[in-house]
Design a protein around this motif. Structure first.
Motif, PDB file in Angstrom:
ATOM      1  N   THR A  29       0.838  -1.195   0.000  1.00 61.54           N
ATOM      2  CA  THR A  29       0.000   0.000   0.000  1.00 61.54           C
ATOM      3  C   THR A  29       0.872   1.243   0.000  1.00 61.54           C
ATOM      4  OG1 THR A  29      -1.725   1.218   1.208  1.00 61.54           O
ATOM      5  CG2 THR A  29      -0.164  -0.045   2.535  1.00 61.54           C
ATOM      6  N   PRO A  30       0.462   2.303  -0.703  1.00 63.33           N
ATOM      7  CA  PRO A  30       1.232   3.554  -0.687  1.00 63.33           C
ATOM      8  C   PRO A  30       1.001   4.384   0.568  1.00 63.33           C
ATOM      9  CG  PRO A  30      -0.693   3.802  -2.084  1.00 63.33           C
ATOM     10  CD  PRO A  30      -0.682   2.363  -1.637  1.00 63.33           C
ATOM     11  N   GLU A  31       0.114   3.939   1.451  1.00 61.79           N
ATOM     12  CA  GLU A  31      -0.154   4.692   2.677  1.00 61.79           C
ATOM     13  C   GLU A  31       1.106   4.757   3.553  1.00 61.79           C
ATOM     14  OE1 GLU A  31      -4.449   3.488   4.132  1.00 61.79           O
ATOM     15  OE2 GLU A  31      -3.400   1.773   3.246  1.00 61.79           O
ATOM     16  N   PRO A  32       1.278   5.838   4.287  1.00 67.01           N
ATOM     17  CA  PRO A  32       2.437   5.919   5.190  1.00 67.01           C
ATOM     18  C   PRO A  32       2.309   4.911   6.334  1.00 67.01           C
ATOM     19  CG  PRO A  32       0.950   7.769   5.553  1.00 67.01           C
ATOM     20  CD  PRO A  32       0.445   7.059   4.332  1.00 67.01           C
ATOM     21  N   GLN A  50     -10.778  13.538   4.580  1.00 65.41           N
ATOM     22  CA  GLN A  50     -10.431  12.841   3.347  1.00 65.41           C
ATOM     23  C   GLN A  50     -11.666  12.149   2.773  1.00 65.41           C
ATOM     24  OE1 GLN A  50      -7.298  11.001   5.536  1.00 65.41           O
ATOM     25  NE2 GLN A  50      -5.711  11.710   4.142  1.00 65.41           N
ATOM     26  N   GLU A  51     -11.864  12.335   1.474  1.00 61.53           N
ATOM     27  CA  GLU A  51     -12.973  11.665   0.777  1.00 61.53           C
ATOM     28  C   GLU A  51     -12.468  10.297   0.334  1.00 61.53           C
ATOM     29  OE1 GLU A  51     -15.238  12.509  -3.328  1.00 61.53           O
ATOM     30  OE2 GLU A  51     -15.597  14.043  -1.786  1.00 61.53           O
ATOM     31  N   HIS A  52     -13.148   9.262   0.794  1.00 59.54           N
ATOM     32  CA  HIS A  52     -12.639   7.901   0.623  1.00 59.54           C
ATOM     33  C   HIS A  52     -13.629   7.088  -0.214  1.00 59.54           C
ATOM     34  CE1 HIS A  52     -10.664   4.192   2.776  1.00 59.54           C
ATOM     35  NE2 HIS A  52     -10.510   4.186   1.473  1.00 59.54           N
ATOM     36  N   HIS A  53     -13.259   6.867  -1.470  1.00 57.61           N
ATOM     37  CA  HIS A  53     -14.083   6.057  -2.364  1.00 57.61           C
ATOM     38  C   HIS A  53     -13.665   4.602  -2.197  1.00 57.61           C
ATOM     39  CE1 HIS A  53     -16.025   9.275  -4.864  1.00 57.61           C
ATOM     40  NE2 HIS A  53     -15.080   9.966  -4.259  1.00 57.61           N
ATOM     41  N   ALA A  54     -14.121   4.003  -1.110  1.00 62.12           N
ATOM     42  CA  ALA A  54     -13.841   2.607  -0.813  1.00 62.12           C
ATOM     43  C   ALA A  54     -15.049   1.767  -1.219  1.00 62.12           C
ATOM     44  CB  ALA A  54     -13.514   2.458   0.672  1.00 62.12           C
ATOM     45  N   ARG A  55     -15.294   0.678  -0.503  1.00 60.28           N
ATOM     46  CA  ARG A  55     -16.459  -0.157  -0.817  1.00 60.28           C
ATOM     47  C   ARG A  55     -17.742   0.674  -0.791  1.00 60.28           C
ATOM     48  NH1 ARG A  55     -16.999  -5.235   2.933  1.00 60.28           N
ATOM     49  NH2 ARG A  55     -17.107  -3.527   4.438  1.00 60.28           N
ATOM     50  N   SER A  56     -17.816   1.604   0.134  1.00 61.05           N
ATOM     51  CA  SER A  56     -18.884   2.605   0.127  1.00 61.05           C
ATOM     52  C   SER A  56     -18.241   3.965   0.381  1.00 61.05           C
ATOM     53  CB  SER A  56     -19.938   2.296   1.200  1.00 61.05           C
ATOM     54  OG  SER A  56     -19.361   2.324   2.491  1.00 61.05           O
ATOM     55  N   PHE A 101      -1.834  12.355   2.945  1.00 63.06           N
ATOM     56  CA  PHE A 101      -1.940  11.233   2.004  1.00 63.06           C
ATOM     57  C   PHE A 101      -3.120  11.390   1.057  1.00 63.06           C
ATOM     58  CE2 PHE A 101      -3.868   7.082   0.956  1.00 63.06           C
ATOM     59  CZ  PHE A 101      -2.861   6.613   0.118  1.00 63.06           C
ATOM     60  N   HIS A 102      -2.867  11.114  -0.212  1.00 66.32           N
ATOM     61  CA  HIS A 102      -3.928  10.955  -1.204  1.00 66.32           C
ATOM     62  C   HIS A 102      -3.388   9.985  -2.247  1.00 66.32           C
ATOM     63  CE1 HIS A 102      -1.823  13.513  -4.202  1.00 66.32           C
ATOM     64  NE2 HIS A 102      -1.402  14.162  -3.135  1.00 66.32           N
ATOM     65  N   GLY A 103      -4.264   9.138  -2.750  1.00 67.56           N
ATOM     66  CA  GLY A 103      -3.814   8.157  -3.729  1.00 67.56           C
ATOM     67  C   GLY A 103      -4.737   6.959  -3.774  1.00 67.56           C
ATOM     68  N   GLU A 104      -4.280   5.917  -4.446  1.00 71.15           N
ATOM     69  CA  GLU A 104      -5.075   4.712  -4.678  1.00 71.15           C
ATOM     70  C   GLU A 104      -4.576   3.597  -3.767  1.00 71.15           C
ATOM     71  OE1 GLU A 104      -8.313   2.974  -6.667  1.00 71.15           O
ATOM     72  OE2 GLU A 104      -7.506   4.995  -6.955  1.00 71.15           O
ATOM     73  N   ILE A 105      -5.458   3.102  -2.903  1.00 69.62           N
ATOM     74  CA  ILE A 105      -5.147   1.940  -2.069  1.00 69.62           C
ATOM     75  C   ILE A 105      -5.505   0.697  -2.878  1.00 69.62           C
ATOM     76  CG2 ILE A 105      -5.608   0.771   0.113  1.00 69.62           C
ATOM     77  CD1 ILE A 105      -6.472   3.511   1.229  1.00 69.62           C
ATOM     78  N   PRO A 106      -4.569  -0.205  -3.114  1.00 73.45           N
ATOM     79  CA  PRO A 106      -4.791  -1.310  -4.060  1.00 73.45           C
ATOM     80  C   PRO A 106      -5.937  -2.234  -3.664  1.00 73.45           C
ATOM     81  CG  PRO A 106      -2.456  -1.082  -3.536  1.00 73.45           C
ATOM     82  CD  PRO A 106      -3.202  -0.213  -2.571  1.00 73.45           C
ATOM     83  N   GLU A 107      -6.553  -2.837  -4.667  1.00 68.68           N
ATOM     84  CA  GLU A 107      -7.590  -3.836  -4.467  1.00 68.68           C
ATOM     85  C   GLU A 107      -7.052  -4.964  -3.598  1.00 68.68           C
ATOM     86  OE1 GLU A 107     -11.459  -5.032  -4.791  1.00 68.68           O
ATOM     87  OE2 GLU A 107     -10.598  -3.254  -5.749  1.00 68.68           O
ATOM     88  N   GLY A 108      -7.871  -5.416  -2.655  1.00 68.10           N
ATOM     89  CA  GLY A 108      -7.465  -6.483  -1.756  1.00 68.10           C
ATOM     90  C   GLY A 108      -6.859  -5.990  -0.464  1.00 68.10           C
ATOM     91  N   GLU A 109      -6.477  -4.708  -0.412  1.00 68.53           N
ATOM     92  CA  GLU A 109      -5.927  -4.140   0.808  1.00 68.53           C
ATOM     93  C   GLU A 109      -7.037  -3.518   1.644  1.00 68.53           C
ATOM     94  OE1 GLU A 109      -2.481  -4.472   1.678  1.00 68.53           O
ATOM     95  OE2 GLU A 109      -2.969  -5.916   0.077  1.00 68.53           O
ATOM     96  N   TYR A 110      -6.773  -3.357   2.919  1.00 70.06           N
ATOM     97  CA  TYR A 110      -7.735  -2.729   3.818  1.00 70.06           C
ATOM     98  C   TYR A 110      -8.035  -1.310   3.333  1.00 70.06           C
ATOM     99  CZ  TYR A 110      -9.574  -0.626   8.114  1.00 70.06           C
ATOM    100  OH  TYR A 110     -10.356   0.043   9.030  1.00 70.06           O
TER     101      TYR A 110
END
Length: 343
Positions: A29-32, A50-56, A101-110
């Protein structure tokens, strides 16, 4: 949380980020993900949303406290009006580096999905306890006095204590009957006074989008369930902006698509009295084109060409709408005319 602040003084804060680290693999994950060790010292005055476009879709409110960012997930966003309290779910503490932090958290990661910074700034603490947090936020998009209070378990509520951020803002209507077109056999003579749209032959739906969620009403203003795969993604596309859209659900290129042809309310402002020309330009500016929705085209002053195209494509007809006409809920008059493609 007050107890955790005391623990920080005793153990250097080593345990504050244990849960955060447990859920994240820095190789994936690119998260710190800072190394274990003493927490940094700050001024306890930084906040970020932070606006989080996750599962919801949700918004994460984070407040610097004791060397970490104490965090809540707010499903419908930070309330701008004291009359609206919203759920805020307390989550694990995050490192201070997460404020940038801003960016894409990869599929399959928390927390997989896109994270963007919606607002950030400084804050002042008025009260901080295990059950209640009162702060004054100073950001570009959200400012004022807020209280977070615990209700049950990790569920809290967030309430704005100040007057509305925008005193002139109006909520979306609960229900609206759409404007209808009067049937006519031919196009208007003064075509320069009209905009022209295709009649798609679909099911009329009004979409009420707020807090990343969408509800629908039908052609009679009755609440109806939204088509599968439409409401959630459309809500996420609008993010925190409340909007009321008019359109129809029709088959387009072999797929059921919501074709949007009007905007009736946007960012707390009713647009019903605005002329059709201005509403359409506002709608075009929203750029609403997605996998299951699309802004329907319109053509000012060229009805003959639109009618010919409708006939060629086998569409039911053409709508002629006066460029200077307001939107009249439930109305039917010559401001909107439905002309069949074939007599």
């Amino acid at each position: 949380m007050a107890a955790r602040d005391r623990d920080t003084a005793r153990d250097g804060g080593a345990g504050r980020l244990a849960e955060y680290r447990r859920r994240r693999d820095p190789r994936r994950t690119p998260e710190p993900v800072p190394d274990d060790g003493p927490l940094p010292r700050g001024d306890d005055d930084t906040f970020v949303v932070q606006e989080h476009h996750a599962r919801s879709l949700h918004w994460d409110l984070r407040l610097e406290r004791g060397g970490v960012l104490v965090s809540w997930a707010v499903p419908k966003g930070i309330p701008a009006d004291p009359g609206t309290d919203r759920l805020a779910v307390h989550t694990e503490d995050h490192p201070l580096e997460y404020a940038g932090f801003h960016g894409e958290i990869p599929e399959g990661e928390y927390g997989a999905g896109t994270m963007t910074i919606w607002d950030r700034g400084t804050y002042e603490t008025e009260k901080w306890s295990d059950r209640e947090v009162k702060v004054v936020l100073h950001g570009a998009r959200v400012s004022g006095r807020y209280v977070l209070f615990r209700t049950r378990g990790e569920n809290w509520m967030i309430h704005r204590m100040d007057p509305p951020a925008d005193p002139g803002a109006e909520p979306l209507p609960e229900s609206l009957r759409p404007m209808e077109a009067a049937g006519r056999v031919r196009l208007p003579r003064d075509q320069d006074a009209y905009g022209f749209e295709f009649a798609w032959g679909g099911r009329r739906l009004l979409a009420y989008v707020e807090g990343g969620r969408t509800r629908f009403t039908d052609g009679r203003g009755r609440a109806v369930g939204g088509p599968a795969g439409l409401g959630g993604p459309l809500g996420r596309a609008m993010g925190a902006r409340p909007v009321l859209l008019d359109g129809e659900l029709a088959a387009l290129e072999g797929r059921e698509t919501y074709l949007i042809f009007d905007v009736l309310h946007l960012d707390g402002r009713p647009l019903l009295d605005e002329p059709y020309r201005r509403r359409r330009r506002t709608l075009d500016g929203l750029g609403l084109n997605g996998p299951r929705w699309r802004t329907a085209p319109w053509f000012p002053g060229d009805g003959d060409a639109v009618l010919a195209a409708a006939r060629a494509q086998g569409l039911p007809g053409v709508l002629a709408k006066r460029l200077d006409a307001p939107y009249e809920p439930g109305g039917r008059n010559d401001a909107w005319r439905l002309v069949p493609a074939r007599r």
